[in-house]
Structure formats: structure tokens, C-alpha cells
Design a protein around this motif. Structure first.
Motif, PDB file in Angstrom:
ATOM      1  N   GLY A  81      -1.015  -7.228  -8.813  1.00 54.79           N
ATOM      2  CA  GLY A  81      -2.593  -6.942  -8.698  1.00 54.79           C
ATOM      3  C   GLY A  81      -3.317  -8.005  -7.650  1.00 54.79           C
ATOM      4  O   GLY A  81      -4.393  -7.689  -7.566  1.00 54.79           O
ATOM      5  N   GLU A  82      -2.626  -9.044  -7.614  1.00 56.15           N
ATOM      6  CA  GLU A  82      -3.344 -10.085  -6.797  1.00 56.15           C
ATOM      7  C   GLU A  82      -3.128  -9.900  -5.215  1.00 56.15           C
ATOM      8  O   GLU A  82      -3.922 -10.412  -4.248  1.00 56.15           O
ATOM      9  CB  GLU A  82      -3.094 -11.268  -6.868  1.00 56.15           C
ATOM     10  CG  GLU A  82      -3.517 -11.625  -8.619  1.00 56.15           C
ATOM     11  CD  GLU A  82      -3.155 -13.111  -8.911  1.00 56.15           C
ATOM     12  OE1 GLU A  82      -2.610 -14.014  -8.105  1.00 56.15           O
ATOM     13  OE2 GLU A  82      -2.954 -13.442 -10.266  1.00 56.15           O
ATOM     14  N   LEU A  83      -2.002  -8.979  -4.810  1.00 51.87           N
ATOM     15  CA  LEU A  83      -1.639  -8.772  -3.497  1.00 51.87           C
ATOM     16  C   LEU A  83      -1.935  -7.427  -2.992  1.00 51.87           C
ATOM     17  O   LEU A  83      -2.292  -6.484  -3.565  1.00 51.87           O
ATOM     18  CB  LEU A  83      -0.088  -8.987  -3.434  1.00 51.87           C
ATOM     19  CG  LEU A  83       0.563 -10.476  -3.940  1.00 51.87           C
ATOM     20  CD1 LEU A  83       1.839 -10.491  -3.821  1.00 51.87           C
ATOM     21  CD2 LEU A  83      -0.255 -11.479  -3.126  1.00 51.87           C
ATOM     22  N   ILE A  84      -1.575  -7.258  -1.639  1.00 55.63           N
ATOM     23  CA  ILE A  84      -2.085  -5.998  -0.915  1.00 55.63           C
ATOM     24  C   ILE A  84      -0.769  -5.506  -0.336  1.00 55.63           C
ATOM     25  O   ILE A  84       0.122  -6.248   0.230  1.00 55.63           O
ATOM     26  CB  ILE A  84      -2.758  -6.288   0.299  1.00 55.63           C
ATOM     27  CG1 ILE A  84      -4.350  -7.025  -0.288  1.00 55.63           C
ATOM     28  CG2 ILE A  84      -3.077  -5.050   1.080  1.00 55.63           C
ATOM     29  CD1 ILE A  84      -5.193  -7.261   0.848  1.00 55.63           C
ATOM     30  N   ARG A  85      -0.213  -4.092  -0.758  1.00 57.89           N
ATOM     31  CA  ARG A  85       0.724  -3.650  -0.435  1.00 57.89           C
ATOM     32  C   ARG A  85       0.750  -3.059   0.961  1.00 57.89           C
ATOM     33  O   ARG A  85      -0.499  -2.315   1.235  1.00 57.89           O
ATOM     34  CB  ARG A  85       1.447  -2.540  -1.414  1.00 57.89           C
ATOM     35  CG  ARG A  85       2.760  -1.916  -1.110  1.00 57.89           C
ATOM     36  CD  ARG A  85       3.441  -1.189  -2.383  1.00 57.89           C
ATOM     37  NE  ARG A  85       4.686  -0.839  -2.125  1.00 57.89           N
ATOM     38  CZ  ARG A  85       5.103   0.443  -1.443  1.00 57.89           C
ATOM     39  NH1 ARG A  85       4.063   1.233  -1.066  1.00 57.89           N
ATOM     40  NH2 ARG A  85       6.441   0.690  -1.513  1.00 57.89           N
ATOM     41  N   LEU A  86       1.704  -3.090   1.908  1.00 53.87           N
ATOM     42  CA  LEU A  86       1.584  -2.412   3.052  1.00 53.87           C
ATOM     43  C   LEU A  86       2.795  -1.213   2.843  1.00 53.87           C
ATOM     44  O   LEU A  86       3.873  -1.884   2.535  1.00 53.87           O
ATOM     45  CB  LEU A  86       1.731  -3.429   4.157  1.00 53.87           C
ATOM     46  CG  LEU A  86       0.727  -4.410   4.518  1.00 53.87           C
ATOM     47  CD1 LEU A  86       1.101  -5.250   5.554  1.00 53.87           C
ATOM     48  CD2 LEU A  86      -0.505  -3.701   4.571  1.00 53.87           C
ATOM     49  N   ALA A  87       2.645  -0.332   3.436  1.00 51.01           N
ATOM     50  CA  ALA A  87       3.623   0.703   3.698  1.00 51.01           C
ATOM     51  C   ALA A  87       3.736   1.149   5.117  1.00 51.01           C
ATOM     52  O   ALA A  87       3.037   0.714   5.935  1.00 51.01           O
ATOM     53  CB  ALA A  87       3.252   2.002   2.815  1.00 51.01           C
ATOM     54  N   ILE A  88       5.207   1.928   5.218  1.00 54.79           N
ATOM     55  CA  ILE A  88       5.539   2.029   6.663  1.00 54.79           C
ATOM     56  C   ILE A  88       5.600   3.673   6.815  1.00 54.79           C
ATOM     57  O   ILE A  88       6.226   4.302   5.933  1.00 54.79           O
ATOM     58  CB  ILE A  88       6.491   1.383   7.207  1.00 54.79           C
ATOM     59  CG1 ILE A  88       6.787   1.621   8.670  1.00 54.79           C
ATOM     60  CG2 ILE A  88       7.801   1.739   6.373  1.00 54.79           C
ATOM     61  CD1 ILE A  88       7.970   0.724   9.179  1.00 54.79           C
ATOM     62  N   GLY A  89       5.145   4.202   7.838  1.00 54.49           N
ATOM     63  CA  GLY A  89       4.987   5.723   8.008  1.00 54.49           C
ATOM     64  C   GLY A  89       6.423   5.941   8.748  1.00 54.49           C
ATOM     65  O   GLY A  89       7.298   5.313   9.079  1.00 54.49           O
ATOM     66  N   PRO A  90       6.578   7.430   8.821  1.00 56.35           N
ATOM     67  CA  PRO A  90       7.938   7.696   9.447  1.00 56.35           C
ATOM     68  C   PRO A  90       8.001   7.489  10.960  1.00 56.35           C
ATOM     69  O   PRO A  90       9.156   7.427  11.531  1.00 56.35           O
ATOM     70  CB  PRO A  90       7.674   9.442   9.353  1.00 56.35           C
ATOM     71  CG  PRO A  90       6.109   9.656   9.129  1.00 56.35           C
ATOM     72  CD  PRO A  90       5.734   8.433   8.343  1.00 56.35           C
ATOM     73  N   GLU A  91       7.066   7.156  11.511  1.00 54.24           N
ATOM     74  CA  GLU A  91       6.987   6.739  13.089  1.00 54.24           C
ATOM     75  C   GLU A  91       6.795   5.060  13.247  1.00 54.24           C
ATOM     76  O   GLU A  91       6.659   4.716  14.557  1.00 54.24           O
ATOM     77  CB  GLU A  91       5.866   7.306  13.811  1.00 54.24           C
ATOM     78  CG  GLU A  91       5.723   8.836  13.896  1.00 54.24           C
ATOM     79  CD  GLU A  91       7.098   9.478  14.424  1.00 54.24           C
ATOM     80  OE1 GLU A  91       7.691   8.830  15.241  1.00 54.24           O
ATOM     81  OE2 GLU A  91       7.542  10.368  14.085  1.00 54.24           O
ATOM     82  N   GLY A  92       7.003   4.654  12.046  1.00 55.06           N
ATOM     83  CA  GLY A  92       6.874   2.884  11.996  1.00 55.06           C
ATOM     84  C   GLY A  92       5.580   2.347  12.041  1.00 55.06           C
ATOM     85  O   GLY A  92       5.510   1.255  12.068  1.00 55.06           O
ATOM     86  N   GLN A  93       4.699   3.315  11.774  1.00 59.02           N
ATOM     87  CA  GLN A  93       3.192   2.783  11.911  1.00 59.02           C
ATOM     88  C   GLN A  93       3.078   2.058  10.439  1.00 59.02           C
ATOM     89  O   GLN A  93       3.422   2.728   9.404  1.00 59.02           O
ATOM     90  CB  GLN A  93       2.008   3.928  12.069  1.00 59.02           C
ATOM     91  CG  GLN A  93       2.091   4.882  11.063  1.00 59.02           C
ATOM     92  CD  GLN A  93       3.020   6.124  11.389  1.00 59.02           C
ATOM     93  OE1 GLN A  93       3.825   5.770  11.875  1.00 59.02           O
ATOM     94  NE2 GLN A  93       2.679   7.358  10.834  1.00 59.02           N
ATOM     95  N   VAL A  94       2.210   1.039  10.461  1.00 57.98           N
ATOM     96  CA  VAL A  94       1.968   0.170   9.326  1.00 57.98           C
ATOM     97  C   VAL A  94       0.634   0.552   8.661  1.00 57.98           C
ATOM     98  O   VAL A  94      -0.454   0.815   9.477  1.00 57.98           O
ATOM     99  CB  VAL A  94       2.139  -1.177   9.380  1.00 57.98           C
ATOM    100  CG1 VAL A  94       1.697  -2.031   8.164  1.00 57.98           C
ATOM    101  CG2 VAL A  94       3.582  -1.640   9.751  1.00 57.98           C
ATOM    102  N   ALA A  95       0.176   0.801   7.265  1.00 57.27           N
ATOM    103  CA  ALA A  95      -0.940   1.255   6.868  1.00 57.27           C
ATOM    104  C   ALA A  95      -0.953   0.417   5.398  1.00 57.27           C
ATOM    105  O   ALA A  95       0.030   0.386   4.682  1.00 57.27           O
ATOM    106  CB  ALA A  95      -0.872   2.776   6.622  1.00 57.27           C
ATOM    107  N   PRO A  96      -2.077   0.333   5.006  1.00 58.63           N
ATOM    108  CA  PRO A  96      -2.366  -0.518   3.731  1.00 58.63           C
ATOM    109  C   PRO A  96      -2.109   0.654   2.583  1.00 58.63           C
ATOM    110  O   PRO A  96      -2.612   1.804   2.614  1.00 58.63           O
ATOM    111  CB  PRO A  96      -3.923  -0.840   3.900  1.00 58.63           C
ATOM    112  CG  PRO A  96      -4.457  -0.006   4.721  1.00 58.63           C
ATOM    113  CD  PRO A  96      -3.531   0.213   5.646  1.00 58.63           C
ATOM    114  N   ASP A  97      -1.659   0.186   1.355  1.00 56.50           N
ATOM    115  CA  ASP A  97      -1.209   0.908   0.367  1.00 56.50           C
ATOM    116  C   ASP A  97      -1.921   0.030  -0.804  1.00 56.50           C
ATOM    117  O   ASP A  97      -1.093  -0.398  -1.644  1.00 56.50           O
ATOM    118  CB  ASP A  97       0.208   1.317   0.203  1.00 56.50           C
ATOM    119  CG  ASP A  97       0.548   1.950  -0.901  1.00 56.50           C
ATOM    120  OD1 ASP A  97      -0.352   2.835  -1.613  1.00 56.50           O
ATOM    121  OD2 ASP A  97       1.513   1.709  -1.749  1.00 56.50           O
TER     122      ASP A  97
END
Length: 236
Positions: free
Chosen positions: A42-58
Motif C-alpha cells: 500500500g505504500e508503493l506504486i505498481r507498474l504493469a507492462i502491456g503487450p507491446e512492452g509499454q509500461v503504465a502505472p497500476d
């Protein structure tokens, strides 16, 4: 973020959120891929990766698949992106193909954290755990019924000071410096989130609701580099 014992330099950049047995055994603690510090999810920020390798906040940690966690401030993240450290850390974390780090990733994260906070405030408004309106807040504050006091970014200093003083009186905290927190959103956006007209000030009247808002707001302000948020009902 807190440091946990037995942290070694060799594993600083290897923590990735997966559904493996080892990940579940590790519990809610995650490691920032940039600083190596560990903290609760809960104190951190998760980053996810899309199918084309693009990084986005989650920021709600709901996206499927692999994820990487960061706990640095926006200025630190911007520096890491500029120096190429962020892309390298993500490549080690995801171990997939090419990684695409958007130029505006810091802004995307800040906006996502802001939306998450406003959504949470909206839920509290619908559940009846917060008040708006200076008169109602002032009365509740003087009666000791306010756990957290918030002001919009465009609220007047005089209006803030009057409610802050009422809160100190009701909390038996005169002379303590206890005051409400100025939100990084203006009254227009706050009003839309709460579904109320001209919401300039907000008071949380339930301790658990205040603790929930404290977590969302604390994560946003930490990312903005504005320091920690005092817990509900505590002086600053």
C-alpha cells in the motif's frame, strides 16, 4: 519506507510481483526496483507492462501478469528515467522483450494517484463518513467529531485557519500546530469527485475512513516529494 533486516545488495533489483508460491510466502512486502527499499504494498506504486512492452502505472495493483514496484519520489523517478536507470531496472524486473518507458510516466503516475484518492473520497462521501461545508465542519470539529481535515488547493488561508482552530479546540490540541492538509486538487475537481457543490473543505468523521484516506493521500504526497502525511487526528 521501512528497511527490513537481512537485505543484501545482490537482490536489490530482483523483486517482481507474481503469483508464484514464493511471492505469496513473501506476504504484502515488496521491494522498490530503484532504491532497493522494502515496504508494504500500500505504500508503493505498481507498474504493469502491456503487450507491446509499454509500461503504465497500476496504482490499484489490479492488472494481471507481472508487475514491478517503485517507492521513489517523482523527482527521483524523473532522474532515473533521464539517466536510463529506470529502463534498465524494468528490464531486469520483467525479463521480457523491449521495454517502452513513456516520457510522461511520472505525470501518468501522479494523475493515477490523484484519481485514486478522489475516487476514495467519493466512496466515503456516499457512505456518509465525511462532511463538507464550513459551518457543518466547524461545528463537528468543535465537538471533537473530526478525525481528518482537508482543504482544496484554492481554499482561502483565512477559511483554513478558522477550521483548523476549531479542530484544535475540539481535539484538545490548542497550541499543538495541528492543522488540516491542503490537497493537491482544486475545489472544482473535489466537488465533482464528491458529487457536491462547491466542496472547498472536507472533514472525515470516522476514524477508519480517515485512515483509508490517509493511506491514499500519503502515497500521493510522498510521490510528489512533499513528505509524509500525519496520521488521522495527529498534530503536524
Amino acid at each position: 519506507m521501512r528497511k527490513l533486516p537481512n537485505d543484501t545488495a545482490g537482490d536489490l533489483l530482483t523483486d517482481v510481483a507474481t503469483d508464484s508460491a514464493a511471492d505469496k510466502a513473501d506476504g504484502p512486502i515488496r521491494r522498490c526496483i530503484l532504491s532497493g527499499e522494502r515496504a508494504e504494498r500500500g505504500e508503493l506504486i505498481r507498474l504493469a507492462i502491456g503487450p507491446e512492452g509499454q509500461v503504465a502505472p497500476d496504482v490499484r495493483a489490479r492488472a494481471p501478469g507481472r508487475g514491478a514496484w517503485i517507492g521513489v519520489t517523482r523527482p527521483e523517478l524523473e532522474d532515473a528515467i533521464a539517466r536510463g536507470r529506470m529502463k534498465a531496472a524494468l528490464a531486469r524486473a520483467f525479463k521480457t522483450g523491449p521495454i517502452v518507458v513513456p516520457d510522461d510516466l511520472p505525470g501518468m503516475i501522479e494523475e493515477a494517484l490523484t484519481r485514486a484518492l478522489l475516487d476514495r473520497l467519493g466512496l466515503e462521501a456516499r457512505s456518509g463518513t465525511l462532511l463538507t461545508g464550513s459551518d457543518r465542519i466547524g461545528e463537528a470539529a468543535r465537538r471533537g467529531k473530526v478525525w481528518m481535515l482537508l482543504h482544496s488547493s484554492d481554499s482561502s488561508p483565512d477559511g483554513n485557519a478558522k477550521l483548523d482552530q476549531a479542530w484544535r479546540v475540539g481535539s484538545d490540541a490548542e497550541g499543538s500546530g495541528q492543522r488540516g492538509i491542503v490537497l493537491p486538487v482544486d475545489r472544482t475537481r473535489l466537488s465533482v469527485a464528491l458529487g457536491r457543490d462547491n466542496a472547498v473543505h472536507v472533514a472525515l468523521t470516522d476514524q477508519r475512513a480517515a485512515a483509508r484516506i490517509d493511506q491514499f493521500l500519503g502515497r500521493l504526497l510522498h510521490f510528489k516529494g512533499e513528505g509524509a502525511v500525519p496520521g488521522p487526528g495527529k498534530a503536524v
